[in-house]
Write a protein that holds these residues in place. Structure first.
Motif, PDB file in Angstrom:
ATOM      1  N   VAL A 180       0.830  -1.208   0.000  1.00 32.82           N
ATOM      2  CA  VAL A 180       0.000   0.000   0.000  1.00 32.82           C
ATOM      3  C   VAL A 180       0.862   1.254   0.000  1.00 32.82           C
ATOM      4  N   SER A 181       1.813   1.335   0.932  1.00 32.33           N
ATOM      5  CA  SER A 181       2.563   2.578   1.122  1.00 32.33           C
ATOM      6  C   SER A 181       3.493   2.891  -0.043  1.00 32.33           C
ATOM      7  N   VAL A 182       4.000   1.866  -0.724  1.00 30.62           N
ATOM      8  CA  VAL A 182       4.882   2.101  -1.874  1.00 30.62           C
ATOM      9  C   VAL A 182       4.094   2.081  -3.178  1.00 30.62           C
ATOM     10  N   GLY A 183       3.211   1.101  -3.320  1.00 35.02           N
ATOM     11  CA  GLY A 183       2.468   0.971  -4.571  1.00 35.02           C
ATOM     12  C   GLY A 183       1.520   2.127  -4.835  1.00 35.02           C
ATOM     13  N   LEU A 184       0.970   2.729  -3.776  1.00 31.58           N
ATOM     14  CA  LEU A 184       0.024   3.841  -3.934  1.00 31.58           C
ATOM     15  C   LEU A 184       0.610   5.153  -3.416  1.00 31.58           C
ATOM     16  N   ARG A 185       1.915   5.279  -3.459  1.00 29.40           N
ATOM     17  CA  ARG A 185       2.560   6.438  -2.832  1.00 29.40           C
ATOM     18  C   ARG A 185       2.130   7.758  -3.467  1.00 29.40           C
ATOM     19  N   ARG A 186       1.912   7.786  -4.765  1.00 23.74           N
ATOM     20  CA  ARG A 186       1.521   9.037  -5.413  1.00 23.74           C
ATOM     21  C   ARG A 186       0.128   9.473  -4.960  1.00 23.74           C
ATOM     22  N   GLN A 187      -0.799   8.529  -4.935  1.00 23.09           N
ATOM     23  CA  GLN A 187      -2.154   8.850  -4.503  1.00 23.09           C
ATOM     24  C   GLN A 187      -2.198   9.212  -3.024  1.00 23.09           C
ATOM     25  N   LEU A 188      -1.481   8.457  -2.211  1.00 25.18           N
ATOM     26  CA  LEU A 188      -1.481   8.722  -0.770  1.00 25.18           C
ATOM     27  C   LEU A 188      -0.808  10.048  -0.462  1.00 25.18           C
ATOM     28  N   PHE A 189       0.255  10.380  -1.207  1.00 24.79           N
ATOM     29  CA  PHE A 189       0.894  11.674  -1.005  1.00 24.79           C
ATOM     30  C   PHE A 189      -0.077  12.805  -1.325  1.00 24.79           C
ATOM     31  N   ALA A 190      -0.805  12.654  -2.438  1.00 25.51           N
ATOM     32  CA  ALA A 190      -1.727  13.708  -2.862  1.00 25.51           C
ATOM     33  C   ALA A 190      -2.806  13.952  -1.819  1.00 25.51           C
ATOM     34  N   VAL A 191      -3.405  12.883  -1.307  1.00 29.11           N
ATOM     35  CA  VAL A 191      -4.497  13.056  -0.351  1.00 29.11           C
ATOM     36  C   VAL A 191      -3.974  13.514   1.006  1.00 29.11           C
ATOM     37  N   SER A 192      -2.739  13.169   1.327  1.00 30.83           N
ATOM     38  CA  SER A 192      -2.151  13.614   2.593  1.00 30.83           C
ATOM     39  C   SER A 192      -1.710  15.065   2.522  1.00 30.83           C
ATOM     40  N   GLN A 193      -1.281  15.490   1.348  1.00 28.55           N
ATOM     41  CA  GLN A 193      -0.799  16.857   1.169  1.00 28.55           C
ATOM     42  C   GLN A 193      -1.948  17.861   1.125  1.00 28.55           C
ATOM     43  N   ASP A 194      -2.967  17.556   0.336  1.00 32.74           N
ATOM     44  CA  ASP A 194      -4.070  18.503   0.152  1.00 32.74           C
ATOM     45  C   ASP A 194      -5.296  17.723  -0.319  1.00 32.74           C
ATOM     46  N   GLU A 195      -6.244  17.501   0.581  1.00 36.38           N
ATOM     47  CA  GLU A 195      -7.422  16.701   0.245  1.00 36.38           C
ATOM     48  C   GLU A 195      -8.253  17.361  -0.851  1.00 36.38           C
ATOM     49  N   GLU A 196      -8.392  18.673  -0.799  1.00 33.07           N
ATOM     50  CA  GLU A 196      -9.197  19.364  -1.801  1.00 33.07           C
ATOM     51  C   GLU A 196      -8.572  19.236  -3.189  1.00 33.07           C
ATOM     52  N   PHE A 197      -7.263  19.384  -3.252  1.00 36.41           N
ATOM     53  CA  PHE A 197      -6.555  19.218  -4.526  1.00 36.41           C
ATOM     54  C   PHE A 197      -6.746  17.800  -5.047  1.00 36.41           C
ATOM     55  N   ALA A 198      -6.611  16.799  -4.150  1.00 38.66           N
ATOM     56  CA  ALA A 198      -6.771  15.407  -4.560  1.00 38.66           C
ATOM     57  C   ALA A 198      -8.200  15.134  -5.038  1.00 38.66           C
ATOM     58  N   ARG A 199      -9.176  15.736  -4.373  1.00 36.57           N
ATOM     59  CA  ARG A 199     -10.579  15.535  -4.762  1.00 36.57           C
ATOM     60  C   ARG A 199     -10.854  16.145  -6.145  1.00 36.57           C
ATOM     61  N   VAL A 200     -10.283  17.306  -6.405  1.00 32.11           N
ATOM     62  CA  VAL A 200     -10.479  17.963  -7.698  1.00 32.11           C
ATOM     63  C   VAL A 200      -9.883  17.128  -8.826  1.00 32.11           C
ATOM     64  N   THR A 201      -8.767  16.478  -8.569  1.00 27.03           N
ATOM     65  CA  THR A 201      -8.126  15.663  -9.605  1.00 27.03           C
ATOM     66  C   THR A 201      -8.816  14.324  -9.805  1.00 27.03           C
ATOM     67  N   GLY A 202      -9.833  14.025  -9.012  1.00 30.67           N
ATOM     68  CA  GLY A 202     -10.610  12.811  -9.225  1.00 30.67           C
ATOM     69  C   GLY A 202     -10.221  11.628  -8.371  1.00 30.67           C
ATOM     70  N   LEU A 203      -9.335  11.820  -7.401  1.00 29.10           N
ATOM     71  CA  LEU A 203      -8.943  10.706  -6.541  1.00 29.10           C
ATOM     72  C   LEU A 203     -10.049  10.384  -5.535  1.00 29.10           C
ATOM     73  N   PRO A 204     -10.231   9.102  -5.178  1.00 26.60           N
ATOM     74  CA  PRO A 204     -11.229   8.717  -4.168  1.00 26.60           C
ATOM     75  C   PRO A 204     -10.720   9.046  -2.762  1.00 26.60           C
ATOM     76  N   VAL A 205     -10.875  10.281  -2.356  1.00 30.48           N
ATOM     77  CA  VAL A 205     -10.269  10.776  -1.122  1.00 30.48           C
ATOM     78  C   VAL A 205     -10.732   9.994   0.092  1.00 30.48           C
ATOM     79  N   ARG A 206     -12.022   9.752   0.201  1.00 30.08           N
ATOM     80  CA  ARG A 206     -12.540   9.057   1.370  1.00 30.08           C
ATOM     81  C   ARG A 206     -11.970   7.641   1.476  1.00 30.08           C
ATOM     82  N   ALA A 207     -11.929   6.932   0.374  1.00 32.55           N
ATOM     83  CA  ALA A 207     -11.394   5.571   0.382  1.00 32.55           C
ATOM     84  C   ALA A 207      -9.901   5.569   0.718  1.00 32.55           C
ATOM     85  N   LEU A 208      -9.152   6.534   0.192  1.00 33.67           N
ATOM     86  CA  LEU A 208      -7.720   6.606   0.479  1.00 33.67           C
ATOM     87  C   LEU A 208      -7.466   6.958   1.942  1.00 33.67           C
TER      88      LEU A 208
END
Length: 302
Positions: free
Chosen positions: A145-173
């Protein structure tokens, strides 16, 4: 080396290696999200799982994993939806988890307060082959999880609103980070202990941040620090007959202090160099790998 001649130390060192890798690997996201104490709360809840393991004569590690995952998901849901009284609900969860663990161990036929102590503070001699198998499987999940999804996890950890705008499943992450942190607690409790595992998630990360400026470098250095202090602390515990968890954590804190002292002149040199160039700098590309997206920054300093 005589430390490798005994089977229990071979198991302990391998378990320490896995803990040293996994704890900072998920801890970097907790630090970025300003949830540095989440591991401590999960550790309290996992005590009930250990107690249930003794009561039901099953593996305390697997039972602690189930209970801590349920507790971590509850914590994350409270964070998402809890209003003014969310902190009270979390406190009840933490205190109830600790009290439940102590009570269940005492009423069980197979456990004792001494057995509980080995899970609270870590123990070298009690890591069995079954424990090592469980730790290895759980560690594989954490790294996946931590290595394979590092880009997605970084995005949601850095800025949830930014991650949500880009279409990432913020709640699931967010829930996935909580579950992975819970699994990490179960991985580390035989070596570091439930009450100290949070420190190994956090301290190597903040120590690495003293010298690094990018997420990738911080991740790599934090894992390196985690592995170093875990193996060194376990070896010191064997030779000096001191608790492994406390030794590992104190070594990590000492290394953090040393790196902080070392980083101070480096930071001043960077500041003078920036002033000499008029303070100009270029924006860093966000490493989330989303087409055309530029992230807020490429470091993990908070």
């Amino acid at each position: 080396m005589d430390i490798l001649e005994t089977a229990f130390m071979q198991r302990a060192l391998l378990a320490a290696l896995l803990v040293g890798v996994t704890a900072p690997a998920i801890g970097i996201y907790l630090v970025q999200r300003r949830q540095a104490l989440m591991g401590d709360g999960i550790g309290h809840v996992a005590m009930t799982g250990v107690g249930l393991g003794f009561l039901l004569s099953t593996s305390p590690i697997w039972m602690a994993t189930l209970v801590s995952v349920a507790g971590a998901v509850t914590m994350e849901l409270i964070r998402m939806y809890g209003k003014a009284r969310g902190d009270i609900a979390l406190a009840m969860l933490f205190y109830g988890g600790m009290a439940g663990g102590v009570l269940l161990v005492n009423v069980s036929d197979t456990g004792s307060t001494g057995d509980l102590g080995s899970y609270l503070f870590g123990s070298l001699s009690t890591v069995s082959d079954a424990d090592l198998l469980a730790i290895s499987l759980l560690a594989a999940f954490v790294l996946l999880v931590s290595v394979g999804l590092r880009r997605q996890l970084f995005a949601v950890s850095q800025d949830e609103e930014f991650a949500r705008v880009t279409g990432l499943p913020v709640r699931a992450l967010n829930l996935l980070i909580a579950v992975t942190a819970a699994v990490t607690v179960s991985v580390a409790m035989r070596v570091v202990g439930l009450l100290l595992v949070s420190a190994l998630m956090v301290v190597p990360v903040v120590a690495a941040q003293q010298l690094t400026r990018s997420f990738r470098a911080t991740f790599a250095l934090a894992v390196g620090i985690g592995v170093t202090v875990s193996l060194a602390g376990t070896s010191t515990s064997y030779y000096q007959d001191v608790p492994p968890g406390a030794t590992i954590v104190l070594m990590a804190i000492a290394l953090f202090i040393a790196l902080t002292v070392l980083a101070t002149p480096l930071a001043r040199r960077r500041a003078r160099r920036a002033e000499a160039h008029g303070g100009a700098g270029s924006a860093a590309e966000c490493p989330v790998g989303l087409p055309g997206a530029r992230g807020p920054r490429d470091d993990v300093r908070v």
